[in-house]
Design a protein around this motif. Structure first.
Motif, PDB file in Angstrom:
ATOM      1  N   THR A 125      56.101  15.871  57.340  1.00 52.17           N
ATOM      2  CA  THR A 125      55.547  16.878  56.276  1.00 52.17           C
ATOM      3  C   THR A 125      54.600  16.297  55.285  1.00 52.17           C
ATOM      4  O   THR A 125      54.747  15.071  54.863  1.00 52.17           O
ATOM      5  CB  THR A 125      56.941  17.245  55.491  1.00 52.17           C
ATOM      6  N   CYS A 126      53.460  16.765  55.312  1.00 48.31           N
ATOM      7  CA  CYS A 126      52.279  16.569  54.361  1.00 48.31           C
ATOM      8  C   CYS A 126      51.867  14.988  54.613  1.00 48.31           C
ATOM      9  O   CYS A 126      51.790  14.224  53.721  1.00 48.31           O
ATOM     10  CB  CYS A 126      52.692  16.671  53.043  1.00 48.31           C
ATOM     11  N   VAL A 129      48.675  14.871  59.019  1.00 50.48           N
ATOM     12  CA  VAL A 129      48.664  15.157  60.651  1.00 50.48           C
ATOM     13  C   VAL A 129      49.410  16.614  60.924  1.00 50.48           C
ATOM     14  O   VAL A 129      50.579  16.588  60.356  1.00 50.48           O
ATOM     15  CB  VAL A 129      49.343  14.055  61.500  1.00 50.48           C
ATOM     16  N   GLU A 130      48.787  17.310  61.645  1.00 52.13           N
ATOM     17  CA  GLU A 130      49.415  18.791  61.869  1.00 52.13           C
ATOM     18  C   GLU A 130      50.723  18.710  62.742  1.00 52.13           C
ATOM     19  O   GLU A 130      50.343  18.166  63.896  1.00 52.13           O
ATOM     20  CB  GLU A 130      48.329  19.938  62.239  1.00 52.13           C
ATOM     21  N   ASP A 137      53.155  22.295  57.791  1.00 52.58           N
ATOM     22  CA  ASP A 137      53.222  21.229  57.371  1.00 52.58           C
ATOM     23  C   ASP A 137      52.174  20.556  56.595  1.00 52.58           C
ATOM     24  O   ASP A 137      52.401  19.702  55.669  1.00 52.58           O
ATOM     25  CB  ASP A 137      54.115  20.350  58.427  1.00 52.58           C
TER      26      ASP A 137
HETATM   27 CA   LIG Z   1      52.258  16.623  59.208  1.00 51.42          CA
END
Ligand SMILES: [Ca+2]
Ligand SMILES: [Ca+2]
Ligand SMILES: [Ca+2]
Ligand SMILES: [Ca+2]
Length: 231
Positions: A125-126, A129-130, A137
């Motif tokens: 999360t955060c 990277v998607e 995220d």
């Molecule tokens: Ca991510």
């Protein structure tokens, strides 16, 4: 045991190795890992026979010690981390069923995307990277309010979290490069299991000192005089 009859002679002539399983036709050997994995690996399809798979416990992967699980159908063995990961793994699609996903608690070290449906790694999360299919995220509004959980450090832009040991490790992990900002790294005390290079900036893991591989940018971790004292 398989419930189909096997010709004893054929069985003897085609013995399988220790990690292999004899198919019901008595002819073919397949790897244990191919049993009840949802794919037909034997020509007689006995490796996915529902009655056989229902009565069989899922195996533990030796390399990772992850024990596979059965989901809704009680037949197919899948990796627990594949449940609600946004990819269909169960042939009956039950691992990604929309209604089930809402109520599903992710396995250890995984957490829900903001959409409440998909599970991603707790440090995903955060992280810049998607990982969520809807990219939620890494949504700037979401990440601005997000606490950097799980021993992570917040980059100066306030949007990205990085794992703590990546702070002042000599490599830019924050997109704004704030994790390697020299003024911060100079006064930063490395983590317990890290050591500072002679430049006073970079932290490397203790096991990297005098291990025959240069890890400090200033090569101080492999300095012969220093390592003589250590070894
Ligand atoms: Ca991510
Ligand atoms: Ca899945
Ligand atoms: Ca870094
Ligand atoms: Ca080294």
């Amino acid at each position: 045991m398989l419930h189909m009859r096997v010709d004893a002679e054929v069985y003897r002539d085609n013995s399988c190795t220790y990690e292999q399983h004899k198919c019901a036709d008595g002819l073919q050997c397949i790897q244990e890992g191919s049993l009840c994995d949802g794919h037909d690996d034997s020509t007689d399809r006995s490796d996915e026979d529902p009655d056989f798979c229902r009565g069989r416990e899922c195996r533990t992967i030796p390399e990772t010690l992850v024990t596979l699980v059965k989901y809704d159908d009680g037949i197919q063995c899948i990796n627990p981390y594949a449940i609600c990961d946004a990819y269909t793994d169960c042939n009956d699609k039950s691992d990604e069923d929309e209604y089930m996903r809402k109520d599903y608690n992710c396995t250890d070290y995984y957490e829900k995307c903001p959409d409440g449906l998909q599970c991603i790694g707790i440090t995903s999360t955060c992280n810049g990277v998607e990982d969520c299919t809807d990219k939620s995220d890494e949504d700037p509004d979401f990440c601005t309010d997000h606490n950097c959980t799980n021993h992570r450090f917040r980059c100066a832009d306030g949007l990205q979290c990085i794992i703590k040991h990546r702070l002042c490790d000599g490599h830019e992990d924050c997109t704004d490069e704030s994790d390697e900002e020299p003024n911060c790294c100079r006064v930063y005390s490395c983590l317990d299991y890290q050591q500072k290079c002679s430049d006073g900036l970079q932290c490397i893991f203790e096991f990297m000192m005098c291990n025959g591989r240069t890890d400090c940018k200033d090569t101080s971790d492999e300095d012969p005089d220093f390592c003589k004292g250590i070894n």
